[in-house]
Motif scaffolding. Structure first.
Motif, PDB file in Angstrom:
ATOM      1  N   GLY A  69       0.741  -1.245   0.000  1.00 47.73           N
ATOM      2  CA  GLY A  69       0.000   0.000   0.000  1.00 47.73           C
ATOM      3  C   GLY A  69       0.772   1.298   0.000  1.00 47.73           C
ATOM      4  O   GLY A  69       0.171   2.362  -0.121  1.00 47.73           O
ATOM      5  N   ALA A  70       2.080   1.259   0.110  1.00 50.59           N
ATOM      6  CA  ALA A  70       2.826   2.512   0.281  1.00 50.59           C
ATOM      7  C   ALA A  70       3.080   3.260  -1.023  1.00 50.59           C
ATOM      8  O   ALA A  70       3.431   4.423  -0.996  1.00 50.59           O
ATOM      9  N   SER A  71       2.906   2.596  -2.146  1.00 49.92           N
ATOM     10  CA  SER A  71       3.130   3.282  -3.423  1.00 49.92           C
ATOM     11  C   SER A  71       2.163   2.729  -4.465  1.00 49.92           C
ATOM     12  O   SER A  71       1.414   1.794  -4.196  1.00 49.92           O
ATOM     13  N   ALA A  72       2.225   3.287  -5.653  1.00 50.43           N
ATOM     14  CA  ALA A  72       1.379   2.804  -6.750  1.00 50.43           C
ATOM     15  C   ALA A  72       1.846   1.430  -7.239  1.00 50.43           C
ATOM     16  O   ALA A  72       1.077   0.703  -7.854  1.00 50.43           O
ATOM     17  N   ARG A  73       3.091   1.095  -6.927  1.00 52.24           N
ATOM     18  CA  ARG A  73       3.627  -0.216  -7.333  1.00 52.24           C
ATOM     19  C   ARG A  73       3.137  -1.290  -6.367  1.00 52.24           C
ATOM     20  O   ARG A  73       2.683  -0.987  -5.274  1.00 52.24           O
TER      21      ARG A  73
END
Length: 132
Positions: free
Chosen positions: A45-49
């Protein structure tokens, strides 16, 4: 600061600690530690990746690089994550969730929703805006 400021801070810390304690118990009941859950959550959840680097995970977990590497080792041994060489920079390591990690993360994350909703509602009450 006046009495109401201290009361608001004390209440905030109490609710935060209550959330974290409930999270620890939910994780434990599902065969994970709170840190393992945090790692899986940050990967997803911390990035779009759908992956993260070790450095990013250290920052998001507010932990030292070598501690995060040890945590990744434990999760890798449990079949929850895997390391892959960086796509753009081969010196970096990408950490990816495996299906077992996705399943564990989803199961525990759902269990956090009720308490998270209570926090959202509570911190939207009058008095939490620092301009008040």
């Amino acid at each position: 600061m006046d009495k109401s400021d201290y009361q608001r801070l004390a209440h905030f810390r109490h609710r935060l600690r209550r959330f974290l304690r409930n999270s620890e118990l939910l994780c434990q009941a599902n065969g994970a530690t709170a840190l393992q859950y945090q790692l899986l959550l940050q990967i997803r959840g911390a990035s779009a990746r759908d992956w993260a680097t070790v450095g990013e995970l250290a920052e998001h977990l507010q932990s030292k690089h070598h501690s995060v590497v040890a945590l990744i080792d434990r999760c890798e041994n449990m079949g929850l994550v895997e390391r892959r060489p960086g796509r753009e920079d081969r010196r970096q390591v990408e950490v990816h969730l495996l299906p077992a990690g996705e399943e564990l993360l989803a199961r525990i994350a759902v269990l956090h929703q009720e308490e998270a909703q209570l926090l959202r509602e509570e911190f939207n009450l009058p008095g939490w805006d620092m301009a008040d």
